[in-house]
Design an enzyme around this catalytic site. Structure first.
Site, mmCIF file in Angstrom:
data_model
loop_
_atom_site.group_PDB
_atom_site.id
_atom_site.type_symbol
_atom_site.label_atom_id
_atom_site.label_comp_id
_atom_site.label_asym_id
_atom_site.label_seq_id
_atom_site.Cartn_x
_atom_site.Cartn_y
_atom_site.Cartn_z
ATOM 1 N N THR A 185 0.848 -1.185 0.000
ATOM 2 C CA THR A 185 0.000 0.000 0.000
ATOM 3 C C THR A 185 0.885 1.236 0.000
ATOM 4 O OG1 THR A 185 -1.585 1.311 1.220
ATOM 5 C CG2 THR A 185 -0.261 -0.186 2.540
ATOM 6 N N LYS A 440 -5.604 10.677 -2.462
ATOM 7 C CA LYS A 440 -6.092 9.530 -3.226
ATOM 8 C C LYS A 440 -6.857 10.016 -4.442
ATOM 9 C CE LYS A 440 -7.265 4.899 -2.259
ATOM 10 N NZ LYS A 440 -8.113 3.951 -1.584
ATOM 11 N N TRP A 445 -3.077 6.090 -4.811
ATOM 12 C CA TRP A 445 -2.384 7.009 -3.914
ATOM 13 C C TRP A 445 -1.368 7.881 -4.633
ATOM 14 C CZ3 TRP A 445 -4.641 7.751 0.421
ATOM 15 C CH2 TRP A 445 -5.290 6.698 1.082
HETATM 16 P P1 ADP Z 1 -8.629 0.470 -1.010
HETATM 17 O O1 ADP Z 1 -8.363 1.454 -2.102
HETATM 18 O O2 ADP Z 1 -8.664 -0.930 -1.444
HETATM 19 O O3 ADP Z 1 -9.820 0.875 -0.172
HETATM 20 P P2 ADP Z 1 -6.235 1.491 0.259
HETATM 21 O O4 ADP Z 1 -5.441 0.870 1.334
HETATM 22 O O5 ADP Z 1 -5.585 1.821 -1.027
HETATM 23 O O6 ADP Z 1 -7.419 0.498 0.041
HETATM 24 O O7 ADP Z 1 -6.931 2.828 0.788
HETATM 25 C C1 ADP Z 1 -7.574 2.902 2.016
HETATM 26 C C2 ADP Z 1 -7.941 4.325 2.321
HETATM 27 O O8 ADP Z 1 -8.762 4.855 1.274
HETATM 28 C C3 ADP Z 1 -8.749 4.502 3.573
HETATM 29 O O9 ADP Z 1 -7.952 4.557 4.728
HETATM 30 C C4 ADP Z 1 -9.455 5.826 3.294
HETATM 31 O O10 ADP Z 1 -8.612 6.925 3.556
HETATM 32 C C5 ADP Z 1 -9.714 5.738 1.808
HETATM 33 N N1 ADP Z 1 -11.059 5.185 1.553
HETATM 34 C C6 ADP Z 1 -11.369 3.913 1.210
HETATM 35 N N2 ADP Z 1 -12.697 3.783 1.054
HETATM 36 C C7 ADP Z 1 -13.250 4.986 1.311
HETATM 37 C C8 ADP Z 1 -14.580 5.501 1.340
HETATM 38 N N3 ADP Z 1 -15.629 4.750 1.038
HETATM 39 N N4 ADP Z 1 -14.749 6.797 1.686
HETATM 40 C C9 ADP Z 1 -13.705 7.593 1.990
HETATM 41 N N5 ADP Z 1 -12.436 7.175 1.979
HETATM 42 C C10 ADP Z 1 -12.193 5.885 1.640
#
Ligand code: ADP
Length: 539
Positions: A185, A440, A445
C-alpha cells in the site's frame, strides 16, 4: 476443556476444491491480451492452476517464495492467485500504474523471484530487470503467438510454461496462517508497505463478504470485478465468487473503458459489480452520452474513496441500480464497513434514510471498530463527534512485511487507520477527514511528501506543501502550494515541467498556488489541516 471438532485449517485450497466439485459449470469470462474474451469454468481454471503449480515447482519455488504479478484482471491472473498461494508460495500483486521507481522498490523489497506480467509491460520490465537482482525470470501472460519483443533473458510465455506440465498435483496441507498473498500500500507517508495476508484471514474475509448485509454474493450472481486484482485482492472477489459459484467477469485492461464495461455488462448479463467512484462516474457519463442501458445491473459496491451523493442518486433513479457504499483498506483485506439498511434505518423518513445511505456503512462481523480522541479516549457513537478511527480483527494487518516497525498496531492492539470518522447510534460510520498526509486520486495514492521534496529541489523554491483538493472526477487531486525563494520568479508552468519524467504524469499537480508563507505547528511541521482550511477558504 478443548472442543472436539475437527481441526481442519482454513485454507484457500478449500475454496478451489469446493468450487471444482460443486460449481463445475460456473464460469469465468475474461478479457486479456488475447483478441477475444476468454470463457471457461471454475473446473477448467483449477485444472490449469494445477499445471501452473507444477510449473512453479519446476522453476524451483519453495514455500514462502514470492511470485510477482504485474497484471490486469484476467483468467491467467486468477490461476496465479490459486496456484501460488495453494502451493505454499505467496502471490505478490504489483500495481502497474505506479511509477517505475516505485515498482522497482516494491518488487525488490518483496524479493520476487519471478514476475508474471501482461505482455504490454515488456518495455517496463526491460528497464526494471537490471535493478532487480533477485528476479530470475519473467513469464508473459499470453500464448507464444503474442509473446512480446523483450530483452529479458529466458522470458517465456505462460501457455508454453504450463503446457509442458501435467495436471497431476497434490495441494499441500498448509497451516492456516501460511502467507498467501502480498499487496503493497502506498497510502502511507514513507515507502510503500507490504501487507502479507494469510489463508485464514483470506477465507474469513471472503465468508464475511458473501454475507447478505455485505456483498450478498450468491450462486445466481454474475459479478463484474472492476476493482483491480492488484488492489487488495480485488476486494476478495476472486475468492468469494468461487466460494458461492457466482460467475466472475474480469475486464482485463479495459477496466477504465466505459464502453467496454457496458458491453460486458450487457453481453454477460452482469447483475453486480464493484469499483472506485471514478470508474462509476465514467460509466454514468458514457450511459448518458450514448443512451445505452444496462438493465441487468442490480447493485454496485463503491469504495476506495468517498462515494459522491450524486453517484448514488443517478444510479438509483436513472438506472434502478442499488448503490452500496463501502470503506476499507489494503491493511484490512480490505473490508471494513458496508452500507446496507437495517430494520431500524428502514423505518426512518426518506431524507433520513438518504443521509444514512451516503455514509460509508456499518461494521461487518469480524471487524471491531472504535473512534478515539487525541488522547486515545474512546468517543461515543453519537453520529456527532469525530475521532480517529481504529480497527482490529482477524483480517486486519498485524505487522508489515519486512518492516522496521515491529507492529502495524498500537500497544493496545488497535490498528490506527489514519481516517477520521463519526459513528452513529445505529452503527453507521462516516469518514469526515483524514489524519494521514496522503492524497487519493481515482482510487490510487499520490505521495504528497514525494511531490513536496521534488518541488523543494527546484532552485526557485524555498518551501512547498502538497495537499489534496476535492475533484468531481478523481475524488481528489494534488494542489501544490509554494513559497518562492527571495528574488526567484519561478511560475506554475516551470514547476509542472519540473515534475515531468520524475513522477507518473497523473501525479503532477494541476494547480500551483504561491503564498508568502506556509502555516507551521509549534514543532515546526507543516500544519496541513490549517493549510487545507486556508486553501478552501481562499479558493
Ligand atoms: P482500497 O483502495 O482498497 O480501499 P487502500 O489501502 O488503497 O485500500 O486505501 C484505504 C484508504 O482509502 C482509507 O484509509 C481511506 O482513507 C480511503 N477510503 C477507502 N474507502 C473509502 C470511502 N468509502 N470513503 C472515503 N475514503 C475511503
Amino acid at each position: 476443556m478443548r472442543g472436539l471438532m475437527m481441526d481442519d485449517p482454513l485454507l484457500i485450497t478449500q475454496i478451489m476444491r469446493f468450487a471444482e466439485r460443486n460449481f463445475p459449470t460456473s464460469e469465468i469470462i475474461s478479457v486479456s491480451a488475447d483478441p477475444e474474451p476468454h470463457r471457461y469454468t471454475y473446473a477448467e481454471a483449477f485444472w490449469r492452476a494445477r499445471r501452473l503449480a507444477n510449473a512453479l515447482a519446476r522453476l524451483g519455488a519453495t514455500p514462502g517464495d514470492r511470485v510477482g504479478t504485474l497484471a490486469w484482471n484476467d483468467h491467467r491472473h486468477f490461476e496465479l492467485y490459486y496456484a501460488s498461494s495453494c502451493s505454499g508460495a505467496v502471490c505478490h500483486t504489483i500495481n502497474p500504474r505506479l511509477f517505475p521507481d516505485q515498482i522497482a522498490y516494491i518488487a525488490d523489497h518483496a524479493g520476487d523471484r519471478w514476475i508474471f506480467a501482461d505482455p504490454m509491460f515488456a518495455p517496463l520490465l526491460d528497464g526494471l530487470a537490471p535493478r532487480l537482482p533477485r528476479l530470475e525470470r519473467v513469464v508473459f501472460l499470453c500464448g507464444p503467438e503474442r509473446m512480446p519483443a523483450s530483452t529479458l533473458p529466458e522470458a517465456i510465455d505462460y501457455e508454453t510454461l504450463i503446457g509442458a506440465e501435467t495436471d497431476d498435483y497434490d495441494w499441500p496441507l498448509l497451516e492456516e496462517t501460511t502467507a498467501s498473498a502480498l499487496c503493497y500500500t502506498s497510502g502511507t507517508t514513507g515507502h510503500p508497505k507490504g501487507v502479507l495476508y494469510h489463508h485464514r484471514s483470506t477465507l474469513l474475509h471472503a465468508y464475511a463478504a458473501c454475507m447478505p448485509d455485505c456483498m450478498n454474493l450468491a450462486n445466481r450472481d454474475t459479478v463484474l470485478a472492476i476493482v483491480p486484482m492488484f488492489h487488495a485482492n480485488a476486494w476478495c472477489l476472486p475468492y468469494a465468487c468461487p466460494m458461492v459459484g457466482a460467475h466472475l467477469v474480469l475486464p482485463g485492461p479495459r477496466m477504465g473503458d466505459p464502453a467496454a464495461l457496458t458491453e460486458l455488462i450487457q453481453d454477460e448479463q452482469v447483475n453486480c459489480s464493484m469499483g472506485v467512484p471514478t470508474v462509476w462516474l465514467g460509466l454514468l457519463q458514457y450511459l448518458q452520452d450514448s443512451g445505452r442501458e444496462i438493465p441487468s445491473l442490480e447493485r454496485i459496491v463503491v469504495g476506495g474513496a468517498a462515494c459522491p451523493p450524486m453517484l448514488i442518486e443517478a444510479f438509483e433513479q436513472r438506472h434502478a441500480v442499488r448503490v452500496h457504499h463501502s470503506w476499507g483498506m489494503t491493511e484490512m483485506s480490505p473490508l471494513g464497513v458496508f452500507n446496507s439498511p437495517t430494520r431500524v434505518s428502514e423505518s426512518l423518513t426518506p431524507p433520513e434514510r438518504e443521509a444514512i445511505g451516503r455514509k460509508q456503512g456499518r461494521g461487518v462481523f469480524g471487524v471491531e471498530m472504535r473512534i478515539v480522541d487525541d488522547d486515545g479516549a474512546e468517543l461515543p457513537w453519537d453520529g456527532e463527534q469525530p475521532g480517529g478511527l481504529q480497527v482490529r480483527g482477524p483480517w486486519v494487518c498485524g505487522s508489515y512485511f519486512h518492516s522496521d516497525d515491529d507492529e502495524a498496531h498500537g500497544a493496545d492492539g488497535w490498528f490506527d487507520t489514519g481516517d477520521v470518522a463519526t459513528i452513529d447510534p445505529l452503527g453507521f460510520m462516516q469518514i469526515t477527514d483524514r489524519s494521514k498526509d496522503v492524497i487519493k486520486s481515482g482510487g490510487e495514492w499520490i505521495s504528497s511528501i514525494e511531490l513536496e521534496n521534488l518541488a523543494m529541489s527546484h532552485p526557485g523554491v524555498a518551501e512547498a506543501a502538497v495537499i489534496a483538493i476535492a475533484d468531481p472526477k478523481w475524488s481528489e487531486r494534488p494542489l501544490l502550494v509554494v513559497v518562492r525563494k527571495p528574488g526567484a520568479a519561478v511560475d506554475a508552468e516551470a514547476l509542472i515541467e519540473w515534475y515531468k519524467g520524475k513522477v507518473a504524469d497523473w501525479w503532477i499537480p494541476d494547480t500551483v498556488r504561491f503564498v508568502d508563507e506556509l502555516p507551521h505547528t509549534a514543532t515546526g511541521k507543516l500544519a496541513k489541516a490549517q493549510l487545507r482550511r486556508q486553501m478552501a477558504e481562499s479558493a
